[in-house]
Design an enzyme around this catalytic site. Structure first.
Site, mmCIF file in Angstrom:
data_model
loop_
_atom_site.group_PDB
_atom_site.id
_atom_site.type_symbol
_atom_site.label_atom_id
_atom_site.label_comp_id
_atom_site.label_asym_id
_atom_site.label_seq_id
_atom_site.Cartn_x
_atom_site.Cartn_y
_atom_site.Cartn_z
ATOM 1 N N HIS A 69 -23.243 13.692 24.777
ATOM 2 C CA HIS A 69 -23.493 12.266 24.950
ATOM 3 C C HIS A 69 -23.543 11.589 23.578
ATOM 4 C CE1 HIS A 69 -26.157 13.798 28.513
ATOM 5 N NE2 HIS A 69 -24.864 13.934 28.789
ATOM 6 N N TYR A 132 -36.566 14.089 19.410
ATOM 7 C CA TYR A 132 -35.715 13.245 18.573
ATOM 8 C C TYR A 132 -36.286 11.832 18.445
ATOM 9 C CZ TYR A 132 -33.717 12.355 23.276
ATOM 10 O OH TYR A 132 -33.539 12.089 24.612
#
Length: 480
Positions: A69, A132
């Site tokens: 992605h 993240y």
């Protein structure tokens, strides 16, 4: 047994992507690490990307595979527990599109992934926690901007440790297109305010000729930079840069009481509004300044000279410079004596030269024209200014203030007028000199005070590799 691992960084074959060896401190009890340390990482090359959200993906079983992605934001990836095999694919348009980088991530590593680079990983241990930081808030409305690639695409040649047919992979990820059919990530855009003005028009013409994508031009009534409500409606995460060409430029009219509030609103408050957005959104702000912020005490003006504005217009521009100067990513482009496709000194002189060239009995005939001869500078053609702005943005020149004008010999308004008259009709003797004081005394309306010297030192601009053409040559081309 104690151990320690120093912080380090290395480049990858994907432009802008970095792998960090994190500083890890541990003993028999376990370990401690600085997972993200802004100052140290920026010093090692990490863009100061301003994360606003932290996400964690927990993977219960070995073999869980996610991606590929590419989302419309930058991210810093690390592992809090376990380890992963990471694979990244550049999905940005350009020469590097399709480049692949892989490595194993455990608690000792982090990866900076630029916007538009496809991200995927495979858990190598049960109970792997993948974390993240991102520099934009997630929203369902932005999912349409994602770009996807099938992790099984043979052209990527990704050597997954656990074959994908044995891995836990969502049906959506298995159905994504191959690289050859994937949609490249749309690049961030550049928004130009005041797009219908002389500089905005020159920028639009230049970007069209050069085929530069992503430049958008807006002007009144579609966008009023004094309106926070209108500015709040813009989806700023889609942009990297604002180029502020909007401004109140009627220098003499600004001296009138009825116009002062408008000049202050557009030039100062409008610039401050954009500066606030640039800080909040981590955008680059390019702002147009003026030689009028100086009183002309010095013969040549450097970027370090203290501001000393004389008139109302000059004061509004100085206030704007102060507001824009707090933006970490800013270019203040200070220019002088602008000449473009709208109303300007050269066009005015052309019209007067034509009138002086008429027979004496023709309506509109002028015998002579008085032009100020004790103010010195150099013309700046909007085509030159537009090229300089694009140059600063494209080359990533150091942020700060840059003087931009055309080169050539210093000249007074009177000398420039004579040159225009000579080129236009060969009637330069119709121009006579007058002092700024006498010109103002004879004027029917207000005349703002102007610096006696508008000469800008161009050495900082030239050090970036941009050398402006001589104003004398540009004037001839402009008149042709």
């Amino acid at each position: 047994m104690e151990f320690e691992k120093p912080l380090g960084a290395q480049l990858t074959n994907i432009p802008g992507m970095l792998v960090f060896d994190l500083s890890v401190h541990g003993d028999a009890r376990g370990w401690f690490k600085e997972n993200w340390q802004r100052a140290k990482m920026v010093e090692l090359g990490l863009p100061d990307f301003g994360p606003v959200q932290n996400n964690i993906s927990f993977n219960a079983s070995r073999g869980v595979t996610r991606g590929i992605h590419a989302e419309p934001w930058n991210k810093l990836i690390s592992v809090a527990a376990g380890s992963v095999f990471g694979a990244w694919v550049d999905l940005r348009p350009g020469e590097s599109c399709g480049e692949v980088f892989t490595c194993v991530l455990d608690a000792s590593k982090a990866v900076y992934v630029p916007r538009g680079v496809g991200n995927s990983y495979q858990a190598l241990e049960d109970g792997t926690a993948y974390t993240y930081l991102v520099d934009a808030h997630w929203s369902a409305q932005r999912k349409g901007e994602y770009t996807f690639v099938n992790p099984a695409d043979p052209s990527l040649d990704i050597d997954w440790p656990i074959p994908l047919e044995e891995a836990a992979l969502s049906e959506a990820d298995r159905a994504h297109p191959m690289l050859a059919n994937a949609k490249p990530m749309e690049p961030l855009r550049i928004l130009v305010t005041g797009g219908k003005g002389q500089l905005g028009s020159a920028l639009e013409n230049l970007t069209r000729i050069r085929g530069l994508a992503g430049w958008e031009f807006v002007d009144l009534p579609d966008l009023d930079i004094t309106s926070r409500e209108q500015l709040a409606k813009i989806d700023w995460p889609r942009y990297s840069t604002i180029v502020n060409c909007a401004g109140y430029t009627a220098v003499d009219a600004a001296e009138l009481d009825r116009n002062r509030s408008t000049a202050w609103a557009v030039n100062a408050r409008g610039a401050a509004n954009l500066a606030k957005i640039a800080v909040e959104q981590n955008l680059t702000l390019v702002h147009l300044s003026s030689d009028y912020v100086f009183d002309g005490t010095f013969d040549w003006h450097s970027e370090e000279e203290e501001l000393s504005p004389l008139g109302v217009y000059a004061q509004t521009k100085a206030a704007a410079d102060a507001a824009v100067g707090v933006v970490p990513r800013h270019y203040i482009v200070r220019t002088s004596w602008a000449v473009g496709n709208g109303k300007n000194f050269v066009r005015t002189m052309c019209g007067l030269s034509d009138r002086c060239a008429l027979p004496e009995d023709e309506p509109g005939y002028l015998a002579q024209v008085s032009v100020v001869d004790d103010q010195v500078g150099r013309l700046t053609f909007m085509s030159t200014l537009a090229r300089a702005i694009v140059h600063l943005i494209e080359t990533g020149a150091p942020f700060g203030t840059y003087n931009v004008s055309n080169g050539g010999e210093p000249a007074s308004w009177y000398e420039i007028a004579r040159r225009v008259f000579a080129l236009r009709n060969g009637n330069e003797d119709a121009v006579r000199p007058v002092s700024a004081q006498d010109y103002a005394a004879d004027s029917a309306g207000p005349v703002a005070p102007r610096p006696p010297s508008s000469l800008l030192d161009l050495s900082r601009l030239e050090a970036t590799g941009f050398k402006p053409a001589r104003w004398e040559d540009e004037l001839e081309a402009y008149l042709r």
